[in-house]
Design an enzyme around this catalytic site. Structure first.
Site, short mmCIF file in Angstrom:
data_model
loop_
_atom_site.label_atom_id
_atom_site.label_comp_id
_atom_site.label_asym_id
_atom_site.label_seq_id
_atom_site.Cartn_x
_atom_site.Cartn_y
_atom_site.Cartn_z
N ASP A 124 -3.20 0.75 5.87
CA ASP A 124 -4.45 1.46 5.57
C ASP A 124 -4.15 2.69 4.71
OD1 ASP A 124 -3.42 2.24 8.50
OD2 ASP A 124 -4.19 4.01 7.48
N ASP A 168 -5.09 5.75 5.49
CA ASP A 168 -5.40 6.89 6.36
C ASP A 168 -6.83 7.32 6.07
OD1 ASP A 168 -4.13 8.37 8.50
OD2 ASP A 168 -4.36 10.14 7.23
N1 ADE Z 1 -0.15 3.42 11.65
C1 ADE Z 1 -0.87 2.65 10.84
N2 ADE Z 1 -1.75 3.38 10.12
C2 ADE Z 1 -1.58 4.66 10.51
C3 ADE Z 1 -2.18 5.88 10.14
N3 ADE Z 1 -3.15 5.93 9.22
N4 ADE Z 1 -1.76 7.00 10.75
C4 ADE Z 1 -0.77 6.95 11.67
N5 ADE Z 1 -0.17 5.84 12.05
C5 ADE Z 1 -0.56 4.69 11.48
#
Ligand code: ADE
Length: 279
Positions: A216, A218
Protein backbone atom coordinates in the site's frame (compact mmCIF):
# COMPACT_ATOMS: atom_id res chain seq x y z
CA UNK A 1 33.47 -26.97 11.05
CA UNK A 2 35.79 -25.09 8.69
CA UNK A 3 36.39 -26.61 5.25
CA UNK A 4 39.88 -26.70 3.76
CA UNK A 5 39.07 -23.85 1.35
CA UNK A 6 38.28 -21.45 4.22
CA UNK A 7 34.53 -21.75 3.82
CA UNK A 8 32.15 -23.00 6.50
CA UNK A 9 28.75 -24.70 6.25
CA UNK A 10 25.91 -22.25 5.58
CA UNK A 11 22.34 -22.41 6.80
CA UNK A 12 19.82 -19.93 5.50
CA UNK A 13 17.26 -18.64 7.98
CA UNK A 14 14.03 -17.26 6.55
CA UNK A 15 11.74 -15.17 8.73
CA UNK A 16 8.36 -15.10 7.04
CA UNK A 17 5.96 -12.20 7.53
CA UNK A 18 2.22 -11.80 7.11
CA UNK A 19 0.88 -14.49 4.77
CA UNK A 20 4.12 -16.50 4.62
CA UNK A 21 3.72 -19.16 7.28
CA UNK A 22 5.65 -22.08 5.75
CA UNK A 23 8.11 -22.90 2.98
CA UNK A 24 7.08 -25.48 0.44
CA UNK A 25 9.27 -28.02 -1.35
CA UNK A 26 11.82 -28.55 1.44
CA UNK A 27 13.60 -31.89 1.49
CA UNK A 28 13.70 -33.62 4.92
CA UNK A 29 11.21 -31.04 6.22
CA UNK A 30 10.32 -31.08 9.89
CA UNK A 31 8.97 -28.58 12.38
CA UNK A 32 10.98 -28.43 15.57
CA UNK A 33 10.57 -26.65 18.89
CA UNK A 34 13.58 -24.62 20.05
CA UNK A 35 13.91 -23.14 23.53
CA UNK A 36 16.11 -20.15 24.30
CA UNK A 37 17.06 -18.17 27.42
CA UNK A 38 14.78 -15.46 26.01
CA UNK A 39 11.76 -17.77 25.93
CA UNK A 40 10.14 -19.56 23.02
CA UNK A 41 10.33 -18.14 19.49
CA UNK A 42 7.17 -17.14 17.59
CA UNK A 43 6.53 -20.76 16.61
CA UNK A 44 8.28 -24.02 15.88
CA UNK A 45 10.91 -23.75 13.18
CA UNK A 46 10.66 -25.63 9.91
CA UNK A 47 14.03 -27.09 8.92
CA UNK A 48 15.02 -28.91 5.76
CA UNK A 49 16.99 -28.43 2.57
CA UNK A 50 16.26 -26.49 -0.59
CA UNK A 51 18.44 -27.41 -3.56
CA UNK A 52 20.82 -29.05 -1.11
CA UNK A 53 21.12 -25.92 1.06
CA UNK A 54 20.10 -26.21 4.74
CA UNK A 55 17.19 -23.90 5.59
CA UNK A 56 15.41 -22.92 8.79
CA UNK A 57 12.07 -21.14 8.37
CA UNK A 58 10.34 -19.23 11.17
CA UNK A 59 6.89 -17.63 10.77
CA UNK A 60 7.38 -14.28 12.52
CA UNK A 61 3.76 -13.91 13.66
CA UNK A 62 3.34 -17.65 14.31
CA UNK A 63 1.25 -19.96 12.15
CA UNK A 64 -2.26 -18.54 12.03
CA UNK A 65 -0.88 -15.02 12.64
CA UNK A 66 -1.26 -15.04 16.42
CA UNK A 67 1.30 -12.38 17.39
CA UNK A 68 0.98 -8.63 16.75
CA UNK A 69 4.25 -6.83 15.93
CA UNK A 70 4.81 -5.58 19.49
CA UNK A 71 4.46 -9.10 20.97
CA UNK A 72 6.86 -10.90 18.63
CA UNK A 73 9.68 -12.43 20.73
CA UNK A 74 12.43 -10.91 18.59
CA UNK A 75 15.32 -12.01 20.82
CA UNK A 76 14.09 -15.60 21.06
CA UNK A 77 13.57 -15.68 17.28
CA UNK A 78 17.11 -14.61 16.44
CA UNK A 79 18.64 -16.78 19.17
CA UNK A 80 16.64 -19.86 18.13
CA UNK A 81 17.80 -19.50 14.51
CA UNK A 82 21.40 -19.11 15.66
CA UNK A 83 21.14 -22.21 17.86
CA UNK A 84 19.99 -24.24 14.85
CA UNK A 85 23.12 -23.17 12.98
CA UNK A 86 21.71 -20.36 10.84
CA UNK A 87 24.41 -18.14 9.33
CA UNK A 88 22.34 -15.84 7.08
CA UNK A 89 18.86 -14.44 7.62
CA UNK A 90 16.49 -13.45 4.84
CA UNK A 91 13.66 -11.45 6.34
CA UNK A 92 10.41 -11.17 4.41
CA UNK A 93 7.68 -8.72 5.41
CA UNK A 94 4.88 -6.51 4.17
CA UNK A 95 5.36 -2.74 4.04
CA UNK A 96 3.74 0.51 3.00
CA UNK A 97 5.43 2.79 0.45
CA UNK A 98 6.30 6.49 0.54
CA UNK A 99 7.39 6.58 -3.11
CA UNK A 100 5.17 6.68 -6.16
CA UNK A 101 7.61 4.41 -8.01
CA UNK A 102 7.64 1.80 -5.22
CA UNK A 103 4.18 0.59 -6.06
CA UNK A 104 2.04 -2.08 -4.40
CA UNK A 105 3.38 -5.43 -5.60
CA UNK A 106 6.99 -4.19 -5.77
CA UNK A 107 9.79 -5.55 -3.57
CA UNK A 108 12.25 -3.22 -1.83
CA UNK A 109 15.61 -4.59 -0.68
CA UNK A 110 15.92 -1.99 2.07
CA UNK A 111 19.48 -1.08 3.05
CA UNK A 112 18.76 1.39 5.87
CA UNK A 113 16.39 1.58 8.79
CA UNK A 114 14.99 4.24 11.09
CA UNK A 115 13.80 2.63 14.29
CA UNK A 116 10.71 4.28 15.76
CA UNK A 117 9.65 1.25 17.80
CA UNK A 118 9.32 1.98 21.49
CA UNK A 119 8.01 -1.10 23.28
CA UNK A 120 10.40 -3.94 22.43
CA UNK A 121 13.52 -5.46 23.96
CA UNK A 122 16.26 -4.49 21.52
CA UNK A 123 19.48 -6.05 22.76
CA UNK A 124 20.94 -9.32 24.00
CA UNK A 125 23.24 -7.24 26.19
CA UNK A 126 22.40 -5.24 29.29
CA UNK A 127 23.40 -4.78 32.91
CA UNK A 128 26.43 -6.96 33.60
CA UNK A 129 27.71 -7.02 30.03
CA UNK A 130 27.41 -3.86 28.00
CA UNK A 131 28.10 -4.01 24.27
CA UNK A 132 27.71 -1.52 21.42
CA UNK A 133 27.87 -3.06 17.93
CA UNK A 134 28.16 -0.97 14.78
CA UNK A 135 24.91 -0.56 12.88
CA UNK A 136 25.92 2.04 10.31
CA UNK A 137 25.25 -0.55 7.60
CA UNK A 138 22.46 -2.63 9.14
CA UNK A 139 21.92 -4.87 6.11
CA UNK A 140 24.47 -7.35 4.77
CA UNK A 141 25.45 -6.12 1.29
CA UNK A 142 26.38 -9.66 0.24
CA UNK A 143 22.90 -11.02 0.98
CA UNK A 144 21.20 -8.00 -0.57
CA UNK A 145 23.24 -8.53 -3.75
CA UNK A 146 22.31 -12.22 -3.77
CA UNK A 147 18.62 -11.30 -3.53
CA UNK A 148 18.96 -8.75 -6.32
CA UNK A 149 20.77 -11.22 -8.59
CA UNK A 150 18.23 -13.99 -7.95
CA UNK A 151 15.33 -11.61 -8.61
CA UNK A 152 16.70 -10.33 -11.93
CA UNK A 153 15.49 -13.21 -14.16
CA UNK A 154 12.14 -13.40 -12.37
CA UNK A 155 9.19 -11.25 -13.31
CA UNK A 156 9.46 -9.07 -10.24
CA UNK A 157 9.77 -5.33 -9.76
CA UNK A 158 12.62 -5.04 -7.27
CA UNK A 159 14.18 -1.84 -5.90
CA UNK A 160 17.80 -2.45 -4.86
CA UNK A 161 17.78 -0.14 -1.82
CA UNK A 162 15.68 2.07 0.37
CA UNK A 163 15.15 3.35 3.89
CA UNK A 164 12.65 1.38 5.96
CA UNK A 165 10.93 3.12 8.84
CA UNK A 166 10.05 0.64 11.60
CA UNK A 167 7.01 1.81 13.57
CA UNK A 168 5.53 0.32 16.71
CA UNK A 169 1.97 -0.13 15.46
CA UNK A 170 -0.35 -1.88 15.57
CA UNK A 171 -2.26 1.12 14.18
CA UNK A 172 -1.13 2.54 10.87
CA UNK A 173 0.35 6.06 10.68
CA UNK A 174 -1.56 9.31 10.78
CA UNK A 175 -1.47 11.49 7.69
CA UNK A 176 0.89 13.92 9.47
CA UNK A 177 3.27 11.10 10.40
CA UNK A 178 3.14 9.64 6.91
CA UNK A 179 4.01 13.02 5.36
CA UNK A 180 6.80 13.60 7.88
CA UNK A 181 8.44 10.21 7.24
CA UNK A 182 8.23 10.76 3.49
CA UNK A 183 9.01 14.46 3.09
CA UNK A 184 11.21 15.38 6.06
CA UNK A 185 12.82 12.09 6.96
CA UNK A 186 13.35 10.77 3.42
CA UNK A 187 12.01 7.30 4.18
CA UNK A 188 10.99 4.99 1.34
CA UNK A 189 8.93 2.28 3.04
CA UNK A 190 7.30 1.63 6.41
CA UNK A 191 6.66 -1.55 8.34
CA UNK A 192 6.27 -2.83 11.88
CA UNK A 193 8.69 -5.73 12.22
CA UNK A 194 12.21 -5.27 10.85
CA UNK A 195 13.37 -3.59 14.04
CA UNK A 196 14.72 -4.75 16.40
CA UNK A 197 15.18 -7.86 14.23
CA UNK A 198 18.06 -6.34 12.24
CA UNK A 199 19.76 -5.00 15.38
CA UNK A 200 19.58 -8.36 17.11
CA UNK A 201 20.86 -10.22 14.06
CA UNK A 202 23.92 -7.96 14.08
CA UNK A 203 24.50 -8.58 17.79
CA UNK A 204 24.20 -12.31 17.11
CA UNK A 205 26.77 -11.95 14.29
CA UNK A 206 24.30 -13.16 11.66
CA UNK A 207 24.15 -11.68 8.18
CA UNK A 208 20.71 -10.11 7.63
CA UNK A 209 18.88 -8.79 4.59
CA UNK A 210 15.28 -7.87 4.09
CA UNK A 211 12.69 -8.17 1.36
CA UNK A 212 10.06 -5.52 2.04
CA UNK A 213 7.00 -6.29 -0.08
CA UNK A 214 4.87 -3.23 -0.81
CA UNK A 215 1.17 -3.65 -0.11
CA UNK A 216 0.00 0.00 0.00
CA UNK A 217 0.93 3.69 -0.18
CA UNK A 218 0.43 4.28 3.54
CA UNK A 219 -1.72 7.40 4.00
CA UNK A 220 0.24 10.18 2.24
CA UNK A 221 -0.83 9.47 -1.35
CA UNK A 222 -3.55 11.89 -2.53
CA UNK A 223 -4.96 9.35 -5.02
CA UNK A 224 -5.01 6.39 -2.68
CA UNK A 225 -6.58 7.76 0.49
CA UNK A 226 -5.95 5.94 3.72
CA UNK A 227 -4.69 2.38 4.08
CA UNK A 228 -7.37 0.06 2.64
CA UNK A 229 -7.26 -3.29 4.44
CA UNK A 230 -8.99 -5.29 1.68
CA UNK A 231 -6.60 -3.96 -0.95
CA UNK A 232 -3.63 -4.72 1.32
CA UNK A 233 -4.76 -8.32 1.77
CA UNK A 234 -5.19 -8.91 -1.96
CA UNK A 235 -1.76 -7.46 -2.74
CA UNK A 236 -0.23 -9.36 0.17
CA UNK A 237 -1.40 -12.72 -1.17
CA UNK A 238 0.03 -11.95 -4.60
CA UNK A 239 3.28 -10.79 -2.97
CA UNK A 240 3.62 -14.03 -0.99
CA UNK A 241 3.54 -16.08 -4.20
CA UNK A 242 6.32 -13.88 -5.62
CA UNK A 243 8.32 -14.16 -2.40
CA UNK A 244 8.17 -17.95 -2.63
CA UNK A 245 9.57 -17.77 -6.16
CA UNK A 246 12.37 -15.45 -5.03
CA UNK A 247 13.31 -17.69 -2.08
CA UNK A 248 13.24 -20.77 -4.31
CA UNK A 249 15.76 -19.02 -6.58
CA UNK A 250 18.04 -17.31 -4.06
CA UNK A 251 18.55 -20.10 -1.50
CA UNK A 252 20.02 -22.73 -3.87
CA UNK A 253 22.09 -19.97 -5.50
CA UNK A 254 23.63 -19.05 -2.14
CA UNK A 255 25.06 -22.54 -1.75
CA UNK A 256 25.71 -24.78 1.23
CA UNK A 257 29.13 -23.30 2.08
CA UNK A 258 30.07 -19.71 2.76
CA UNK A 259 33.22 -17.68 3.12
CA UNK A 260 33.59 -15.23 6.01
CA UNK A 261 31.27 -12.27 5.36
CA UNK A 262 33.09 -9.61 3.34
CA UNK A 263 31.30 -6.95 5.38
CA UNK A 264 32.20 -8.51 8.74
CA UNK A 265 28.61 -9.14 9.92
CA UNK A 266 29.73 -12.53 11.25
CA UNK A 267 32.44 -10.88 13.35
CA UNK A 268 30.44 -7.88 14.63
CA UNK A 269 31.44 -8.39 18.24
CA UNK A 270 35.14 -8.31 17.36
CA UNK A 271 34.63 -4.67 16.35
CA UNK A 272 32.14 -3.81 19.12
CA UNK A 273 32.71 -1.70 22.18
CA UNK A 274 32.26 -4.19 25.02
CA UNK A 275 32.51 -3.41 28.72
CA UNK A 276 32.86 -6.59 30.70
CA UNK A 277 31.82 -6.52 34.35
CA UNK A 278 34.63 -5.64 36.76
CA UNK A 279 36.05 -8.67 38.54
N1 ADE B 1 2.62 -3.03 6.58
C1 ADE B 1 2.00 -2.97 5.41
N2 ADE B 1 1.61 -1.71 5.12
C2 ADE B 1 2.01 -0.95 6.16
C3 ADE B 1 1.92 0.42 6.46
N3 ADE B 1 1.34 1.28 5.63
N4 ADE B 1 2.44 0.85 7.63
C4 ADE B 1 3.05 -0.02 8.47
N5 ADE B 1 3.16 -1.32 8.24
C5 ADE B 1 2.66 -1.80 7.09
Amino acid sequence: MAETDGTAPAMIGVIGGSGLYALEGLEEARWQAVETPWGAPSDEILTGRLGGVPVAFLPRHGRGHRLPPSDIPYRANIDALKRLGVTDILSVSACGSFREEMAPGDFVLADQFIDRTVARAKSFFGPGLVAHVSLAEPVCGRLRAALGAAAAPLELRVHPGGTYLAMEGPQFSTLAESRMYRESWGCDVIGMTNMPEAKLAREAELCYATVAMVTDYDSWHPDHGEVDIQAILATMHANVAKARALLAAVIPAMGAARAPCCHGCDRALEFALITAPEA
